[in-house]
Design a protein around this motif. Structure first.
Motif, PDB file in Angstrom:
ATOM      1  N   LYS A   1     -11.991 -12.168 -11.907  1.00 29.62           N
ATOM      2  CA  LYS A   1     -10.951 -12.138 -12.936  1.00 29.62           C
ATOM      3  C   LYS A   1     -10.865 -13.481 -13.644  1.00 29.62           C
ATOM      4  O   LYS A   1     -10.713 -13.551 -14.846  1.00 29.62           O
ATOM      5  CB  LYS A   1      -9.601 -11.800 -12.309  1.00 29.62           C
ATOM      6  CG  LYS A   1      -9.260 -10.334 -12.461  1.00 29.62           C
ATOM      7  CD  LYS A   1      -7.918 -10.055 -11.846  1.00 29.62           C
ATOM      8  CE  LYS A   1      -7.776  -8.564 -11.596  1.00 29.62           C
ATOM      9  NZ  LYS A   1      -6.801  -8.286 -10.543  1.00 29.62           N
TER      10      LYS A   1
ATOM     11  N   TRP B   1     -14.695  -2.046   7.585  1.00 27.29           N
ATOM     12  CA  TRP B   1     -15.559  -1.488   6.552  1.00 27.29           C
ATOM     13  C   TRP B   1     -16.671  -2.434   6.114  1.00 27.29           C
ATOM     14  O   TRP B   1     -17.550  -2.053   5.354  1.00 27.29           O
ATOM     15  CB  TRP B   1     -14.722  -1.079   5.340  1.00 27.29           C
ATOM     16  CG  TRP B   1     -14.095   0.250   5.582  1.00 27.29           C
ATOM     17  CD1 TRP B   1     -12.869   0.489   6.137  1.00 27.29           C
ATOM     18  CD2 TRP B   1     -14.680   1.527   5.330  1.00 27.29           C
ATOM     19  NE1 TRP B   1     -12.655   1.835   6.249  1.00 27.29           N
ATOM     20  CE2 TRP B   1     -13.758   2.500   5.748  1.00 27.29           C
ATOM     21  CE3 TRP B   1     -15.891   1.946   4.793  1.00 27.29           C
ATOM     22  CZ2 TRP B   1     -14.006   3.861   5.651  1.00 27.29           C
ATOM     23  CZ3 TRP B   1     -16.149   3.298   4.684  1.00 27.29           C
ATOM     24  CH2 TRP B   1     -15.209   4.242   5.115  1.00 27.29           C
TER      25      TRP B   1
ATOM     26  N   ILE C   1     -11.291  10.162   0.775  1.00 29.40           N
ATOM     27  CA  ILE C   1     -12.049  10.418  -0.460  1.00 29.40           C
ATOM     28  C   ILE C   1     -13.516  10.068  -0.263  1.00 29.40           C
ATOM     29  O   ILE C   1     -14.414  10.824  -0.639  1.00 29.40           O
ATOM     30  CB  ILE C   1     -11.457   9.604  -1.642  1.00 29.40           C
ATOM     31  CG1 ILE C   1     -10.069  10.141  -1.970  1.00 29.40           C
ATOM     32  CG2 ILE C   1     -12.368   9.693  -2.879  1.00 29.40           C
ATOM     33  CD1 ILE C   1      -9.303   9.290  -2.951  1.00 29.40           C
ATOM     34  N   ILE C   2     -13.753   8.916   0.385  1.00 27.81           N
ATOM     35  CA  ILE C   2     -15.143   8.518   0.609  1.00 27.81           C
ATOM     36  C   ILE C   2     -15.852   9.538   1.480  1.00 27.81           C
ATOM     37  O   ILE C   2     -16.961   9.984   1.181  1.00 27.81           O
ATOM     38  CB  ILE C   2     -15.207   7.122   1.274  1.00 27.81           C
ATOM     39  CG1 ILE C   2     -14.704   6.063   0.299  1.00 27.81           C
ATOM     40  CG2 ILE C   2     -16.637   6.794   1.690  1.00 27.81           C
ATOM     41  CD1 ILE C   2     -14.520   4.715   0.941  1.00 27.81           C
TER      42      ILE C   2
ATOM     43  N   ALA D   1     -20.289  -1.292   6.492  1.00 30.59           N
ATOM     44  CA  ALA D   1     -20.623  -0.172   5.611  1.00 30.59           C
ATOM     45  C   ALA D   1     -20.983  -0.683   4.224  1.00 30.59           C
ATOM     46  O   ALA D   1     -22.000  -0.294   3.640  1.00 30.59           O
ATOM     47  CB  ALA D   1     -19.461   0.804   5.536  1.00 30.59           C
ATOM     48  N   ILE D   2     -20.152  -1.586   3.710  1.00 30.17           N
ATOM     49  CA  ILE D   2     -20.433  -2.156   2.389  1.00 30.17           C
ATOM     50  C   ILE D   2     -21.716  -2.977   2.449  1.00 30.17           C
ATOM     51  O   ILE D   2     -22.570  -2.911   1.559  1.00 30.17           O
ATOM     52  CB  ILE D   2     -19.261  -3.061   1.927  1.00 30.17           C
ATOM     53  CG1 ILE D   2     -17.947  -2.280   1.926  1.00 30.17           C
ATOM     54  CG2 ILE D   2     -19.536  -3.656   0.554  1.00 30.17           C
ATOM     55  CD1 ILE D   2     -17.823  -1.264   0.848  1.00 30.17           C
TER      56      ILE D   2
ATOM     57  N   THR E   1      -8.062   6.768   0.619  1.00 29.33           N
ATOM     58  CA  THR E   1      -9.378   6.409   0.084  1.00 29.33           C
ATOM     59  C   THR E   1     -10.481   6.707   1.088  1.00 29.33           C
ATOM     60  O   THR E   1     -11.564   7.124   0.714  1.00 29.33           O
ATOM     61  CB  THR E   1      -9.441   4.916  -0.291  1.00 29.33           C
ATOM     62  OG1 THR E   1      -8.303   4.277   0.226  1.00 29.33           O
ATOM     63  CG2 THR E   1      -9.542   4.742  -1.771  1.00 29.33           C
ATOM     64  N   GLU E   2     -10.161   6.491   2.348  1.00 36.50           N
ATOM     65  CA  GLU E   2     -11.181   6.794   3.357  1.00 36.50           C
ATOM     66  C   GLU E   2     -11.518   8.280   3.352  1.00 36.50           C
ATOM     67  O   GLU E   2     -12.672   8.673   3.453  1.00 36.50           O
ATOM     68  CB  GLU E   2     -10.705   6.336   4.741  1.00 36.50           C
ATOM     69  CG  GLU E   2     -10.823   4.832   4.890  1.00 36.50           C
ATOM     70  CD  GLU E   2     -10.065   4.286   6.094  1.00 36.50           C
ATOM     71  OE1 GLU E   2     -10.374   3.173   6.499  1.00 36.50           O
ATOM     72  OE2 GLU E   2      -9.174   4.988   6.619  1.00 36.50           O
TER      73      GLU E   2
ATOM     74  N   LEU F   1     -24.726  -0.767   2.359  1.00 36.43           N
ATOM     75  CA  LEU F   1     -24.948  -0.248   1.009  1.00 36.43           C
ATOM     76  C   LEU F   1     -25.644  -1.301   0.149  1.00 36.43           C
ATOM     77  O   LEU F   1     -26.657  -1.019  -0.509  1.00 36.43           O
ATOM     78  CB  LEU F   1     -23.597   0.132   0.396  1.00 36.43           C
ATOM     79  CG  LEU F   1     -23.639   0.743  -0.994  1.00 36.43           C
ATOM     80  CD1 LEU F   1     -24.251   2.125  -0.920  1.00 36.43           C
ATOM     81  CD2 LEU F   1     -22.249   0.832  -1.581  1.00 36.43           C
TER      82      LEU F   1
ATOM     83  N   SER G   1     -16.452  12.688  -0.476  1.00 34.61           N
ATOM     84  CA  SER G   1     -17.524  12.560  -1.476  1.00 34.61           C
ATOM     85  C   SER G   1     -18.880  12.455  -0.790  1.00 34.61           C
ATOM     86  O   SER G   1     -19.873  12.974  -1.286  1.00 34.61           O
ATOM     87  CB  SER G   1     -17.273  11.368  -2.404  1.00 34.61           C
ATOM     88  OG  SER G   1     -17.130  10.204  -1.641  1.00 34.61           O
TER      89      SER G   1
ATOM     90  N   TRP H   1     -12.334  -9.815  -0.189  1.00 28.77           N
ATOM     91  CA  TRP H   1     -12.280  -8.965  -1.374  1.00 28.77           C
ATOM     92  C   TRP H   1     -11.343  -9.533  -2.433  1.00 28.77           C
ATOM     93  O   TRP H   1     -11.671  -9.576  -3.619  1.00 28.77           O
ATOM     94  CB  TRP H   1     -11.850  -7.560  -0.967  1.00 28.77           C
ATOM     95  CG  TRP H   1     -11.791  -6.600  -2.100  1.00 28.77           C
ATOM     96  CD1 TRP H   1     -10.690  -6.007  -2.613  1.00 28.77           C
ATOM     97  CD2 TRP H   1     -12.908  -6.134  -2.868  1.00 28.77           C
ATOM     98  NE1 TRP H   1     -11.041  -5.194  -3.654  1.00 28.77           N
ATOM     99  CE2 TRP H   1     -12.401  -5.253  -3.837  1.00 28.77           C
ATOM    100  CE3 TRP H   1     -14.276  -6.376  -2.843  1.00 28.77           C
ATOM    101  CZ2 TRP H   1     -13.207  -4.607  -4.763  1.00 28.77           C
ATOM    102  CZ3 TRP H   1     -15.087  -5.736  -3.771  1.00 28.77           C
ATOM    103  CH2 TRP H   1     -14.550  -4.867  -4.704  1.00 28.77           C
TER     104      TRP H   1
ATOM    105  N   MET I   1     -21.334  15.118  -2.039  1.00 33.59           N
ATOM    106  CA  MET I   1     -22.350  14.570  -2.937  1.00 33.59           C
ATOM    107  C   MET I   1     -23.700  15.299  -2.915  1.00 33.59           C
ATOM    108  O   MET I   1     -24.217  15.648  -3.978  1.00 33.59           O
ATOM    109  CB  MET I   1     -22.558  13.087  -2.634  1.00 33.59           C
ATOM    110  CG  MET I   1     -22.210  12.228  -3.804  1.00 33.59           C
ATOM    111  SD  MET I   1     -22.569  10.488  -3.615  1.00 33.59           S
ATOM    112  CE  MET I   1     -23.123  10.249  -1.989  1.00 33.59           C
TER     113      MET I   1
ATOM    114  N   GLU J   1      -0.357   4.253   0.170  1.00 34.88           N
ATOM    115  CA  GLU J   1      -1.063   5.385   0.755  1.00 34.88           C
ATOM    116  C   GLU J   1      -0.355   5.873   2.006  1.00 34.88           C
ATOM    117  O   GLU J   1       0.139   5.102   2.811  1.00 34.88           O
ATOM    118  CB  GLU J   1      -2.496   4.967   1.107  1.00 34.88           C
ATOM    119  CG  GLU J   1      -3.376   4.868  -0.120  1.00 34.88           C
ATOM    120  CD  GLU J   1      -4.306   3.669  -0.047  1.00 34.88           C
ATOM    121  OE1 GLU J   1      -4.200   2.905   0.926  1.00 34.88           O
ATOM    122  OE2 GLU J   1      -5.095   3.494  -0.972  1.00 34.88           O
TER     123      GLU J   1
ATOM    124  N   LEU K   1     -12.243 -10.731  -6.185  1.00 33.87           N
ATOM    125  CA  LEU K   1     -11.589 -10.219  -7.394  1.00 33.87           C
ATOM    126  C   LEU K   1     -11.049 -11.370  -8.225  1.00 33.87           C
ATOM    127  O   LEU K   1     -11.220 -11.409  -9.438  1.00 33.87           O
ATOM    128  CB  LEU K   1     -10.438  -9.286  -7.017  1.00 33.87           C
ATOM    129  CG  LEU K   1     -10.829  -7.850  -6.671  1.00 33.87           C
ATOM    130  CD1 LEU K   1      -9.575  -7.024  -6.466  1.00 33.87           C
ATOM    131  CD2 LEU K   1     -11.703  -7.241  -7.763  1.00 33.87           C
TER     132      LEU K   1
ATOM    133  N   MET L   1       0.846  -1.195   0.000  1.00 32.10           N
ATOM    134  CA  MET L   1       0.000   0.000   0.000  1.00 32.10           C
ATOM    135  C   MET L   1       0.885   1.251   0.000  1.00 32.10           C
ATOM    136  O   MET L   1       1.705   1.444   0.902  1.00 32.10           O
ATOM    137  CB  MET L   1      -0.870   0.008   1.256  1.00 32.10           C
ATOM    138  CG  MET L   1      -1.808  -1.175   1.343  1.00 32.10           C
ATOM    139  SD  MET L   1      -3.162  -1.067   0.196  1.00 32.10           S
ATOM    140  CE  MET L   1      -3.301  -2.776  -0.264  1.00 32.10           C
TER     141      MET L   1
END
Lengths: 413, 331
Positions: B322, B259, B17-18, B262-263, B14-15, B266, B21, B314, B25, B3, B318, B1
């Protein structure tokens, strides 16, 4: 951390997608009226009957030329029988569909929660089934009975406290019981109905031997019924929705519980599904009701026959008639709006409503703590040879009361 | 990572950014109140899901009765209003505390139990409270419920309050899990007897976990009351609509991940609304009857193929996606 990138992307796309999805009312297209009903979940039986009735009325109205040349359209929103979903549904109808009038409203709690949304958004709400007294009592919305012009809730059906009024005559003149046992669902509808009936009993000088409640969805009513049987009541009064009503009667039959009469408080007891599920055990059961197809109300029989012709089955009970009448009240209200279909004009038009519907006369009045409340008679019906017959008041009845009853014989296979 | 990490809270880029936003928003998009309502529900479920996740996911004390704390919070906001005309906004303080007290009392009883017995114990607690609040009319108005004309018609204020609460809930879970207590929680989850043998006061730390968890559940309940303006025992103490959905939110998102809830929230709200509205009115009406079914199927798929949930597995997810892509290419 790809999770979060995808997460934020998802959020944004969803937001974008949905924010373009709004539409408003046009000037020449159909006039859209929002209808909130339980189309899924445990009350879907009632919701479907009411939706069918709204649709039936809509087709008739549009065939006859619509509203001053414009078509009438109902936009349905499923409340699933849950207050939060109902609230969201009302908000969607008001904010996205931009309806200027809300109709429907089945269960008490959903109707109450949705009424608060309508009231805050100043959109009139014509309730046709939600029956708890509070809905048309402005004090529960921080208003007084003087605030008629600020109160946007109207109700076509009588409140639950008045459901049993039609029974009084039959009880004192025919059955003449001296003791009562009350069984009710432990919801507001059930609790309030039981309280109202206890008052009726006090008035008639009947002794209430006991009151017991259960939660909807109970499977085994036997302990409860055995307790009732022990007290040996003259009549058993039950406030239940359709499946519970059917089970209560079936298990009473199993337990050989034979009071002078079983009386249902409307709701489940008048539904075709009650007869289907209770089978033989539904025979001779009496219920209060708000409507019956053979009443001398213009259009009542026609509505019943049209409904059966279109949707089949055993035809609607009073719930369907309420919805059907509501559609015609809406038609009448809109026609008197002089082409201006905004919420304020509609509200003013609702205030002046005074028409006859297939459900009976509709006029919104003020009395007691209530305003914008339609006043109606209630009736008594009995299941006679698997048909629901009107037995009270006598001058309107289409069948003789079957009483006294030898339950062992009636219920024998 | 790659970051950069700030020291105190360990907030990734990213946190940020979320969060940014989520704040921005509503100003960019002109959301209808309907969408705002959905966003608020997502945030509400983030709080509830995180609350459950701390106790069940990180500490291993699986609760099937989170509605008890949610409802307690809601009623802590509503009852003073009903009897003393005290604004339910105080509930944002008292709701959490009331739930913590309830959680402590219940903990005395149910923390003697483990595994499925604990789950059943918590489930029963929730149901008992639902019945008690339904019967004690003098206190709670019984099944009639309590109505409150909400403070604002606009939903934006509620959105930002819910966002603030959700962020606080997530931060608190994150902070706790970085602390010594967090490691104790994990060790209790992995093996309670071994943790005890290592000298961890398991009773105390289970109660600490319970306290933080119930605080957020109660606060969520109080917020629900303030925002919805109507509660009754069937709504706020609901077994499937609150307790079970809370668990499903946790499972779909990822048990024992920060997280995950949270996901999960959603996905849950999105799926529910997608089907309830019959794919925004495009699909025929009968589709709206499917939302419970679809959500159930989703849960089964996640449990079978992604036992760690969307966040926890996750990479696996992926990989699977993929893999299927490369298969398509090779065809």
């Amino acid at each position: 951390m790809k999770v979060f990138k995808v997460f934020s992307l998802l959020l944004i796309t969803v937001g974008l997608l949905i924010s373009f999805n709004s539409c408003g009312q046009s000037e020449t297209g159909p006039i859209e009226i929002g209808v909130l009903l339980p189309l899924t979940g445990s009350q879907a039986n009632f919701g479907e009957m009411e939706k069918n009735s709204f649709e039936l009325a809509k087709e008739e109205i549009n065939k006859a030329g619509g509203i001053n040349g414009r078509k009438l359209e109902f936009v349905y929103e499923d409340d699933s029988g849950k207050p939060d979903v109902g609230r969201a549904g009302a908000e969607k109808l008001i904010s996205i569909n931009k309806v200027q009038l809300l109709a429907g409203g089945y269960s008490y709690s959903v109707t109450f929660a949705a009424a608060a949304v309508a009231q805050q958004n100043r959109i009139p709400f014509l309730v046709n089934t939600g029956s708890v007294d509070k809905i048309t009592q402005p004090e529960d919305f921080n208003l007084t009975t003087e605030d008629g012009d600020k109160f946007y809730i109207y109700r076509l059906n009588p409140p639950v406290s008045e459901y049993a009024s039609g029974l009084e005559g039959m009880l004192s003149e025919v059955i003449k019981p001296s003791t009562v046992y009350i069984i009710h669902e432990n919801t507001t509808f059930g609790t309030k109905g039981a309280k109202a009936f206890t008052k009726t009993c006090d008035k008639l000088g009947l002794k209430v031997l006991g009151t017991d409640s259960y939660s909807s969805g109970t499977v085994d009513f036997k302990p409860l019924l055995l307790n009732a049987k022990k007290t040996n009541p003259d009549i058993v009064y039950m406030i239940s929705y359709v499946m519970d009503a059917a089970l209560l009667m079936k298990q009473s039959r199993d337990l050989k519980f034979y009071p002078k009469m079983f009386i249902g408080a409307g709701a489940g007891f008048t539904m075709p599904a009650f007869k289907e599920n209770a089978g033989k055990a539904s025979e001779k059961v009496v219920s209060a009701t708000l409507w019956h197809q053979t009443l001398p109300i213009p259009g009542a029989t026609k509505y019943f026959d049209d409904y059966v012709a279109k949707f089949g089955g055993d035809g609607p009970d009073y719930h369907g008639a309420e919805a059907y009448a509501s559609a015609y009240v809406i038609k009448d209200v809109l026609e008197r709006c002089n082409g201006k279909y905004d919420s304020e004009t509609i509200k003013k038009s609702l205030d002046k409503t005074d028409i006859m519907t297939a459900f009976g006369p509709v006029k919104f009045q003020s009395y007691g703590k209530k305003i914008h409340q339609n006043k109606m008679n209630t009736y008594v019906v009995q299941w006679i040879d698997v048909n629901l017959k009107l037995i009270w008041p006598r001058d309107l009845a289409n069948a003789e009361i079957h009483y006294p009853i030898d339950w062992a014989k009636v219920w024998a296979e | 990572m790659e970051e950069k990490k700030t020291k105190l809270l360990d907030v990734s880029k990213t946190e940020w950014i979320i969060l940014a936003s989520a704040i921005v928003m509503p100003f960019i998009f002109d959301f209808s109140p309907y969408i705002q309502g959905l966003l608020i529900f997502i945030l509400l479920w983030v709080i509830l899901g995180s609350s459950w996740n701390l106790l069940a996911g990180f500490t291993g004390q699986v609760s099937f009765g989170h509605a008890a704390f949610f409802g307690m919070g809601a009623y802590a906001a509503a009852i003073p209003m009903l009897h003393f005309k005290i604004s339910p906004w105080w509930g944002l303080l008292t709701g959490g505390l009331a739930a913590v007290i309830l959680g402590y009392l219940l903990g005395v009883l149910v923390f003697r139990l483990r595994g499925p017995y604990l789950a059943l114990g918590t489930l029963a607690s929730g149901e008992i409270l639902r019945l008690v609040f339904g019967e004690e009319e003098w206190l709670t108005n019984g099944h009639v419920g309590i109505l409150y004309m909400t403070t604002w018609v606009s939903k934006y204020p509620y959105y930002f309050i819910a966002l603030a609460l959700a962020v606080c809930a997530l931060i608190s879970v994150k902070l706790v899990m970085k602390s010594k207590a967090g490691f104790y929680f994990l060790s209790i989850r992995e093996d309670e007897d071994a943790a005890e043998a290592l000298g961890i006061d398991t009773k105390k730390y289970k109660n600490v976990s319970m306290a933080i968890s119930t605080f957020w559940a109660g606060t969520a309940g109080a917020f629900y009351m303030i925002y919805m303006g109507f509660i009754d025992p069937e709504v706020v103490f609901a077994l499937h609509n609150i307790s079970i959905i809370t668990i499903l939110v946790g499972i779909i998102g990822g048990v024992g991940t920060i997280w995950g809830p949270a996901i999960g929230a959603l996905i849950m709200v999105f799926v529910q609304e997608l089907f309830r509205s019959a794919i925004f009115g495009i699909a025929p009406q009968w589709v709206s009857g499917l939302h419970a079914l679809i959500f159930g199927v989703l849960v089964i798929i996640v449990i079978l193929y992604l036992p760690g949930g969307v966040v926890g597995d996750w990479k696996l997810l992926l990989k699977k996606l993929k893999l299927s892509k490369s298969l398509e290419v090779s065809k």
